[in-house]
Design a protein around this motif. Sequence first.
Motif, PDB file in Angstrom:
ATOM      1  N   GLN A 110     -17.895  24.266  86.211  1.00  0.00           N
ATOM      2  CA  GLN A 110     -18.254  25.496  85.533  1.00  0.00           C
ATOM      3  C   GLN A 110     -19.714  25.475  85.111  1.00  0.00           C
ATOM      4  O   GLN A 110     -20.179  24.526  84.520  1.00  0.00           O
ATOM      5  CB  GLN A 110     -17.380  25.664  84.287  1.00  0.00           C
ATOM      6  CG  GLN A 110     -15.938  25.854  84.653  1.00  0.00           C
ATOM      7  CD  GLN A 110     -15.117  26.258  83.456  1.00  0.00           C
ATOM      8  OE1 GLN A 110     -15.521  26.062  82.330  1.00  0.00           O
ATOM      9  NE2 GLN A 110     -13.964  26.833  83.701  1.00  0.00           N
ATOM     10  N   SER A 111     -20.384  26.559  85.436  1.00  0.00           N
ATOM     11  CA  SER A 111     -21.773  26.658  85.017  1.00  0.00           C
ATOM     12  C   SER A 111     -21.830  27.567  83.800  1.00  0.00           C
ATOM     13  O   SER A 111     -20.936  28.353  83.568  1.00  0.00           O
ATOM     14  CB  SER A 111     -22.615  27.239  86.136  1.00  0.00           C
ATOM     15  OG  SER A 111     -22.109  28.497  86.481  1.00  0.00           O
ATOM     16  N   THR A 112     -22.884  27.466  83.029  1.00  0.00           N
ATOM     17  CA  THR A 112     -23.039  28.298  81.835  1.00  0.00           C
ATOM     18  C   THR A 112     -24.115  29.325  82.093  1.00  0.00           C
ATOM     19  O   THR A 112     -25.164  29.008  82.624  1.00  0.00           O
ATOM     20  CB  THR A 112     -23.429  27.423  80.633  1.00  0.00           C
ATOM     21  OG1 THR A 112     -22.391  26.475  80.429  1.00  0.00           O
ATOM     22  CG2 THR A 112     -23.595  28.256  79.387  1.00  0.00           C
ATOM     23  N   ASP A 122     -19.009  29.297  81.042  1.00  0.00           N
ATOM     24  CA  ASP A 122     -19.217  29.821  79.698  1.00  0.00           C
ATOM     25  C   ASP A 122     -20.332  30.864  79.713  1.00  0.00           C
ATOM     26  O   ASP A 122     -21.195  30.839  80.577  1.00  0.00           O
ATOM     27  CB  ASP A 122     -19.630  28.683  78.749  1.00  0.00           C
ATOM     28  CG  ASP A 122     -18.437  27.805  78.393  1.00  0.00           C
ATOM     29  OD1 ASP A 122     -17.344  28.068  78.924  1.00  0.00           O
ATOM     30  OD2 ASP A 122     -18.611  26.857  77.607  1.00  0.00           O
TER      31      ASP A 122
END
Lengths: 241, 269
Positions: free
Chosen positions: A135-137, A155
């Motif tokens: 998951q990248s923010t 996020d």
Amino acid sequence: MTDSGFRLKGSVVTTILLEIQFFSLNDIVYHLKEKIDQVPHFFNQAPIIIDISKMKRGITLEEFETLIQSVSGLGLGVIGWRCDPENLPVWKSSVTIPLLPASKARAISNAATPKEEVSPDVVVKTVVEERLVPQSTKVISKPIRSGQQVYAEGDLIVLAQVSAGAEVLADGNIHVYGALRGRALAGVKGDVEARIFCKSMEAELVSIAGNFMLTDALQDIVWKDSAQVLLVDDNLEIAPL
Amino acid sequence: MAKIIVVTSGKGGVGKTTSSAAIGTGIALKGHKTVIIDFDVGLRNLDLIMGCERRVVYDFVNVINKEATLSQALIKDKRTKNLFILPASQTRDKDALTIEGVQEVLEELAKEFEYIICDSPAGIEKGAQMALYFADAAIVVTNPEVSSVRDSDRILGILQSKSRRAEEGKEPIEEHLLLTRYHPGRVALGEMLSVSDVEDILAIPLLGVIPESEAVLKASNQGTPVILDTISEAGMAYGDAVDRLMGEERPLRFLEVQKKGFIKRLLGG
């Protein structure tokens, strides 16, 4: 109001979509069982929709009924089926489960991305698979204005306000370091651990994994103050920070 | 290089054209060569507010379609030196505007003028997007009520995403908030949003607050930009706003309820 003994209400539920690409019963059952065995508690009696819109070759009614039985036999609850509205089979009204409207364009484009990870004939879109992707923010530093929509695969961090009429969505958590006046939906792919944090709670709607709450309810709990939103046993909890 | 300023709002009837006329006139009065373009094709009003409706021969659409030259279409203001008006067409609609056509006209104007004021039509559709596409700065005109503030918020989003500066990844459009039809008495009664409420929601710098004033309607009907009415509160407030736009510091005025003097009360004034 309750004279009738019931109330009809709309509800949004996160389900699993079983997208069939070609009919090969043994392969489908084999690979699906393999997936289920990895996280049996997640699949236990989970609602599932069978989607045949991606099938190049058609499917007969008998084949389809066998498929429904086999999927149910694996402990999943088949709640409906989907098909390309341009290509509805002649037997469509003979099926015992309801025909659901076709998915929107966004769902189709999502289905196209995780192809490499799954077996070629079955695409099971589940929360579990989404978590395998790192998951990248996403960080936004300007206000999100009315009518704008921002979506983050991981996020989402907003360093300014989210205006009324704006919408922020994330597969993961949402942080708003300003006033949250619009709609915030965290865990949109079903992550029940996702949370929403904001500096000033003035939201139109907050949602975690499909469980939502509107302004009226929020006003009674925390209003114009810093807050977090989390899911506890399927209930949204709003806590001051 | 000319500075292109769009006067926009999303919502209709909040005072875009009145503000365009007043601010354009104010800039010209400071000695800068200025042109105001009416982008409201089909509902042209700027010429009425500027009092030059009888002098309109060719319009913006004629220039885009090469049916007239710019110098034929530009109307020189009779009262204010350095001020020109490019009127909209009354008989066409917004589809007559094209990005290429608008760009060509703006580029030609930029050779001659220091400031180009684009008076945007209401809404967020083609006409409004055309008016803001090439802007360097935006004056967002807002009334102190929720629907106007919401629409302004929407237009701010469009300025950030659909302008040329946004598309080319350049420095974003400079944003200014102009609060019009402000009524301190009604704010005190809680019937209207206050300056700080609006600033809080929109979160952009405040250019000015124009009080609700009979002078505005009177000026519109006479075809005189209200800024020329230097004894009216609205005229003075527009003057302050222009000064701030030019980078000067001016304190906010006319935000408090005016207390009627003893004599005034006695005379029922």
